[in-house]
Design an enzyme around this catalytic site. Structure first.
Site, PDB file in Angstrom:
ATOM      1  N   ASP A 164      -8.423   0.749   3.806  1.00 41.88           N
ATOM      2  CA  ASP A 164      -6.805   1.331   3.823  1.00 41.88           C
ATOM      3  C   ASP A 164      -6.819   0.794   5.018  1.00 41.88           C
ATOM      4  O   ASP A 164      -7.576   1.159   6.380  1.00 41.88           O
ATOM      5  CB  ASP A 164      -6.715   2.734   3.500  1.00 41.88           C
ATOM      6  CG  ASP A 164      -5.228   3.119   4.299  1.00 41.88           C
ATOM      7  OD1 ASP A 164      -4.852   4.066   2.799  1.00 41.88           O
ATOM      8  OD2 ASP A 164      -4.370   3.032   4.869  1.00 41.88           O
ATOM      9  N   ASN A 189      -1.419   9.692  -5.028  1.00 40.41           N
ATOM     10  CA  ASN A 189       0.377  10.288  -4.653  1.00 40.41           C
ATOM     11  C   ASN A 189       0.735   9.951  -5.049  1.00 40.41           C
ATOM     12  O   ASN A 189       1.486   8.731  -5.525  1.00 40.41           O
ATOM     13  CB  ASN A 189       0.494  10.114  -2.675  1.00 40.41           C
ATOM     14  CG  ASN A 189      -0.512  10.465  -1.795  1.00 40.41           C
ATOM     15  OD1 ASN A 189      -0.877  11.631  -2.019  1.00 40.41           O
ATOM     16  ND2 ASN A 189      -1.134  10.010  -0.116  1.00 40.41           N
ATOM     17  N   GLN A 241       3.667   9.287  -1.556  1.00 36.81           N
ATOM     18  CA  GLN A 241       3.436   7.875  -1.883  1.00 36.81           C
ATOM     19  C   GLN A 241       4.001   7.211  -0.726  1.00 36.81           C
ATOM     20  O   GLN A 241       6.251   7.345  -0.610  1.00 36.81           O
ATOM     21  CB  GLN A 241       4.049   7.968  -2.964  1.00 36.81           C
ATOM     22  CG  GLN A 241       3.818   6.605  -3.554  1.00 36.81           C
ATOM     23  CD  GLN A 241       3.983   5.983  -5.599  1.00 36.81           C
ATOM     24  OE1 GLN A 241       4.187   7.094  -5.644  1.00 36.81           O
ATOM     25  NE2 GLN A 241       3.235   5.188  -5.888  1.00 36.81           N
ATOM     26  N   VAL A 272       3.515   3.291  -0.917  1.00 36.01           N
ATOM     27  CA  VAL A 272       3.342   2.022  -1.470  1.00 36.01           C
ATOM     28  C   VAL A 272       3.992   2.324  -2.648  1.00 36.01           C
ATOM     29  O   VAL A 272       3.039   3.027  -3.473  1.00 36.01           O
ATOM     30  CB  VAL A 272       2.662   1.464  -1.056  1.00 36.01           C
ATOM     31  CG1 VAL A 272       2.521   0.532  -1.949  1.00 36.01           C
ATOM     32  CG2 VAL A 272       2.594   1.035   0.289  1.00 36.01           C
ATOM     33  N   HIS A 305      -2.033   3.605  -6.592  1.00 32.15           N
ATOM     34  CA  HIS A 305      -2.998   3.356  -5.381  1.00 32.15           C
ATOM     35  C   HIS A 305      -3.831   4.525  -5.723  1.00 32.15           C
ATOM     36  O   HIS A 305      -3.705   5.576  -5.504  1.00 32.15           O
ATOM     37  CB  HIS A 305      -2.886   2.591  -4.612  1.00 32.15           C
ATOM     38  CG  HIS A 305      -2.055   3.338  -3.953  1.00 32.15           C
ATOM     39  ND1 HIS A 305      -0.380   3.059  -3.943  1.00 32.15           N
ATOM     40  CD2 HIS A 305      -2.376   4.625  -2.599  1.00 32.15           C
ATOM     41  CE1 HIS A 305      -0.042   3.640  -3.312  1.00 32.15           C
ATOM     42  NE2 HIS A 305      -0.664   4.536  -2.322  1.00 32.15           N
ATOM     43  N   HIS A 330      -6.851   6.079  -4.222  1.00 36.28           N
ATOM     44  CA  HIS A 330      -7.714   6.828  -2.181  1.00 36.28           C
ATOM     45  C   HIS A 330      -8.569   7.579  -2.938  1.00 36.28           C
ATOM     46  O   HIS A 330      -8.832   8.302  -3.198  1.00 36.28           O
ATOM     47  CB  HIS A 330      -6.688   8.173  -2.115  1.00 36.28           C
ATOM     48  CG  HIS A 330      -5.724   6.839  -1.492  1.00 36.28           C
ATOM     49  ND1 HIS A 330      -5.313   6.957   0.224  1.00 36.28           N
ATOM     50  CD2 HIS A 330      -4.205   7.391  -1.647  1.00 36.28           C
ATOM     51  CE1 HIS A 330      -3.719   6.913   0.259  1.00 36.28           C
ATOM     52  NE2 HIS A 330      -3.119   6.934  -1.284  1.00 36.28           N
TER      53      HIS A 330
HETATM   54  P1  5GP Z   1       0.696   6.691  -0.023  1.00 42.92           P
HETATM   55  O1  5GP Z   1       0.530   7.030   1.250  1.00 42.92           O
HETATM   56  O2  5GP Z   1       1.655   5.685  -1.291  1.00 42.92           O
HETATM   57  O3  5GP Z   1       0.006   6.856  -0.717  1.00 42.92           O
HETATM   58  O4  5GP Z   1      -0.707   5.296   0.999  1.00 42.92           O
HETATM   59  C1  5GP Z   1      -0.015   4.224   0.915  1.00 42.92           C
HETATM   60  C2  5GP Z   1      -1.371   3.636   2.031  1.00 42.92           C
HETATM   61  O5  5GP Z   1      -1.518   2.129   2.188  1.00 42.92           O
HETATM   62  C3  5GP Z   1      -1.944   4.405   2.980  1.00 42.92           C
HETATM   63  O6  5GP Z   1      -2.851   4.995   3.342  1.00 42.92           O
HETATM   64  C4  5GP Z   1      -1.000   3.107   3.862  1.00 42.92           C
HETATM   65  O7  5GP Z   1      -2.761   3.375   4.895  1.00 42.92           O
HETATM   66  C5  5GP Z   1      -2.127   1.893   3.081  1.00 42.92           C
HETATM   67  N1  5GP Z   1      -1.645   0.677   3.631  1.00 42.92           N
HETATM   68  C6  5GP Z   1       0.085   0.431   4.094  1.00 42.92           C
HETATM   69  N2  5GP Z   1      -0.209  -0.958   4.883  1.00 42.92           N
HETATM   70  C7  5GP Z   1      -0.955  -1.616   4.768  1.00 42.92           C
HETATM   71  C8  5GP Z   1      -1.572  -2.752   4.887  1.00 42.92           C
HETATM   72  O8  5GP Z   1      -0.632  -3.454   4.602  1.00 42.92           O
HETATM   73  N3  5GP Z   1      -2.791  -3.428   4.555  1.00 42.92           N
HETATM   74  C9  5GP Z   1      -3.965  -1.840   4.393  1.00 42.92           C
HETATM   75  N4  5GP Z   1      -5.530  -2.182   3.741  1.00 42.92           N
HETATM   76  N5  5GP Z   1      -3.599  -0.808   3.451  1.00 42.92           N
HETATM   77  C10 5GP Z   1      -2.045  -0.372   4.088  1.00 42.92           C
END
Ligand code: 5GP
Ligand code: ZN
Length: 115
Positions: free
Chosen positions: A32, A88, A95, A97, A101, A103
């Protein structure tokens, strides 16, 4: 299915290149960009599904592959004391993205209940 507007589909395609720690025929695991623990890895299916329920409905075996990949990451990262898996699901749960995914968080004491 892939989506050229989806960041994680682009990672699966290799551009831009993520910091990959594990890969299988169906999954990709990478660090991440904003880690919330000493180990914070995201495990994604190579196919695009918006959330965990959509993946489980469409490809249940790949849902199991995500968990198996997470366990392999935890082993490789030395998280023998335990680790946390988080999915998430939906904007209200954080969430951001919309390519599912998993975590994998570890390397520090975990709070319960989570925030
Ligand atoms: P969510 O909030 O959707 O559960 O998690 C999305 C995750 O994607 C976040 O922890 C965020 O830090 C990670 N993330 C967002 N953009 C990027 C990126 O460009 N590269 C990487 N490696 N992680 C990302
Ligand atoms: Zn995608």
């Amino acid at each position: 299915m892939t989506d050229s507007d989806c960041l994680f589909c682009r990672f699966v395609a290799g551009e831009p290149a993520p910091d990959v720690v594990h890969e299988t025929a169906t999954t990709l695991a990478f660090r991440d960009i904003n880690p919330q623990a000493p180990t914070h890895v995201l495990v994604v299916p190579k196919a695009h599904h918006r959330d965990a329920a959509a993946l489980a409905a469409a490809e249940p075996a790949v849902m199991a592959d995500l968990v198996a990949s997470a366990a392999e990451v935890a082993r490789a990262e030395g998280l023998g004391d335990g680790y946390r898996l988080v999915l998430n699901t939906g904007e209200g749960a954080g969430q951001t993205v919309f390519h599912v995914h998993l975590h994998v968080l570890g390397g520090r004491a975990m709070q319960w209940p989570p925030g």
